[in-house]
Write an enzyme that holds these catalytic residues in place. Structure first.
Site, PDB file in Angstrom:
ATOM      1  N   CYS A 123      -5.233  -3.525   2.363  1.00  0.00           N
ATOM      2  CA  CYS A 123      -5.029  -3.558   3.819  1.00  0.00           C
ATOM      3  C   CYS A 123      -6.321  -3.810   4.601  1.00  0.00           C
ATOM      4  O   CYS A 123      -6.835  -4.925   4.576  1.00  0.00           O
ATOM      5  CB  CYS A 123      -4.334  -2.261   4.256  1.00  0.00           C
ATOM      6  SG  CYS A 123      -3.448  -2.425   5.841  1.00  0.00           S
TER       7      CYS A 123
ATOM      8  N   LYS B 145      -9.276   2.088  -2.029  1.00  0.00           N
ATOM      9  CA  LYS B 145      -9.553   1.497  -0.714  1.00  0.00           C
ATOM     10  C   LYS B 145     -10.889   2.004  -0.168  1.00  0.00           C
ATOM     11  O   LYS B 145     -11.128   3.217  -0.117  1.00  0.00           O
ATOM     12  CB  LYS B 145      -8.419   1.870   0.235  1.00  0.00           C
ATOM     13  CG  LYS B 145      -8.452   1.192   1.592  1.00  0.00           C
ATOM     14  CD  LYS B 145      -7.201   1.602   2.413  1.00  0.00           C
ATOM     15  CE  LYS B 145      -7.102   0.858   3.726  1.00  0.00           C
ATOM     16  NZ  LYS B 145      -5.861   1.248   4.479  1.00  0.00           N
TER      17      LYS B 145
ATOM     18  N   GLU C  69       0.858  -1.192   0.000  1.00  0.00           N
ATOM     19  CA  GLU C  69       0.000   0.000   0.000  1.00  0.00           C
ATOM     20  C   GLU C  69       0.896   1.244   0.000  1.00  0.00           C
ATOM     21  O   GLU C  69       1.933   1.264   0.681  1.00  0.00           O
ATOM     22  CB  GLU C  69      -0.834  -0.058   1.292  1.00  0.00           C
ATOM     23  CG  GLU C  69      -1.796   1.077   1.541  1.00  0.00           C
ATOM     24  CD  GLU C  69      -2.529   0.901   2.873  1.00  0.00           C
ATOM     25  OE1 GLU C  69      -2.131   0.016   3.674  1.00  0.00           O
ATOM     26  OE2 GLU C  69      -3.501   1.633   3.114  1.00  0.00           O
TER      27      GLU C  69
END
Lengths: 275, 275
Positions: free
Chosen positions: B144, B111, B40
């Site tokens: 994540c 995300k 990330e």
């Protein structure tokens, strides 16, 4: 703080022998347990050959297993969660569990996700997990394969469960050396993802050629194990009573650090339920 | 069979230094990797202090990081998945990732579940994971904390992902001695629950006082690790390139034994999405 117990006992199909159950519950109570979890189909056994055999093993809520559990809960002052084959008022046979407290049945749960040949023997439950406010916290119950569906665990967490009591019969499958069974890993993830304590009582004792993981465990709401898995090798599981102390109330705080929350952070509007 | 790589590299905020990225990608390719996953915010860093700082680090799909990734993918014949700070056409800054193949951007993912102070720096994505059919199988991407939402992983599995490529920055928190970080446990459960391979590329290198787990891993669709976690102790993570071989196509068989199926066994009619 509450001591919780996971009782990993054997069952012998057709025997109707409650000896292992009684001994394990008494041992757990003697060790201070307030919540005692027993396996799926704890007395009647799992490896049925025919639907008739499963039906013959089934009993209603006035049957010998639940009656015994009620008596034990009153005598010992413990909350008991135990799996049994239920003959429903509708004439159907269910893979069910009861939560018994102070001599009474507080909850009857029917397994909703059936494993293996179970659909030949049992009708699936169609009620999502509910929560019972007991002397040892808010407890929800699900059975074995149910725990492998994150959607199901989420429902119990959203319903307010502090502790998830999970009667199980986890069949022993090969796994890489040194690794925990994936069922154990899923139980940890379920706990940590939802910030809920998880108690799994697995089976032991070979049954018609089936071996069991013996993965009984107590997992904190962090996802880290407090005790277990009872059997860490790939060899057949042994009888044991695991106990651990936990604070049920910590599960009511779903915070993950100062900025996050395990439930509030869900993006419900983006989860399409129809797929 | 495909060799997949998880590249655990450091980033230095403000440096715009692609040296670690290039070295890791070349090492992975030299070791035969067809799919290479990077962290990330792999180059620009994570621990921003202000929204202005994050915005200054952001770039569009024609910016230096994605341009470099495109060139590397063509030169080395690898599929690359890498996180970066994206300046969207809408003027918003996103914590995003691209999947690049044969010199072109095949997928841009934003995300959706933001961690910590990220909402100060990034707008959350509002598109569920999609799947790209690549030379190394059907790949989906999430970032994540997204991976910790079973609902999100389920969407990717239902969309047909063989491999979930997960750029991550997992902050290092205390955990019981000898235990895998709960993030690793959740990654394994995600894989096994959905029968999908999971590749996580975590960060290393202290950043403004933040340490990282360094939990880069490759997990088979069984839920058992093929390699990793890269750093098994609680000490700061080190740079490393992990590789493992897997067959993407096995993820298309969702069977769990002869009677069960990880997706078909869901009781969708009982999962209430509004809670």
């Amino acid at each position: 703080m509450v001591v919780v117990a996971a009782c990993q006992i054997p069952a012998v199909i057709g025997s109707n022998d409650h000896g292992h159950l009684v001994a394990a519950v008494r041992e757990a109570a003697a060790r201070g347990a307030g919540l005692v979890v027993l396996p799926e189909l704890a007395v009647c056994g799992y490896a049925f050959r025919t639907a008739a055999e499963a039906r013959a093993a089934a009993q209603d809520l006035d049957g010998p297993t639940v009656t015994l559990l009620r008596a034990l809960s009153r005598e010992l002052g413990v909350v008991l969660v135990c799996g049994f084959a239920e003959l429903g008022a509708d004439g159907e046979v269910y893979n069910a569990a009861v939560l018994v407290e102070d001599g009474g049945v507080r909850l009857r749960y029917r397994k909703a996700h059936l494993w293996g040949r179970e659909p030949e023997f049992f009708r699936a439950g169609d009620r999502s997990p509910t929560v019972v406010d007991t002397a040892v916290g808010r407890v929800s119950v699900m059975i074995c394969y149910d725990l492998e569906f994150p959607e199901w665990v989420r429902l119990a967490a959203v319903a307010g469960a502090d502790v998830l009591a999970v009667p199980a019969n986890w069949p022993l499958d090969p796994r890489p050396a040194g690794e925990r069974a994936i069922e154990v890993v899923k139980a940890q993830a379920a706990a940590g993802t939802n910030r809920v304590h998880v108690v799994v009582a697995d089976r032991c004792g070979e049954e018609r050629g089936v071996q069991w993981i013996g993965g009984s465990l107590v997992c904190a709401d962090t996802g880290y194990l407090l005790t277990g898995p009872a059997t860490t090798t790939g060899t057949p599981a042994r009888p044991t009573v695991l106990t651990a102390e936990l604070d049920p109330v910590t599960a009511r705080d779903k915070s993950l650090g100062p900025h996050n929350n395990a439930l509030h952070d869900r993006r419900l509007e983006l989860y399409d339920p129809t797929t």
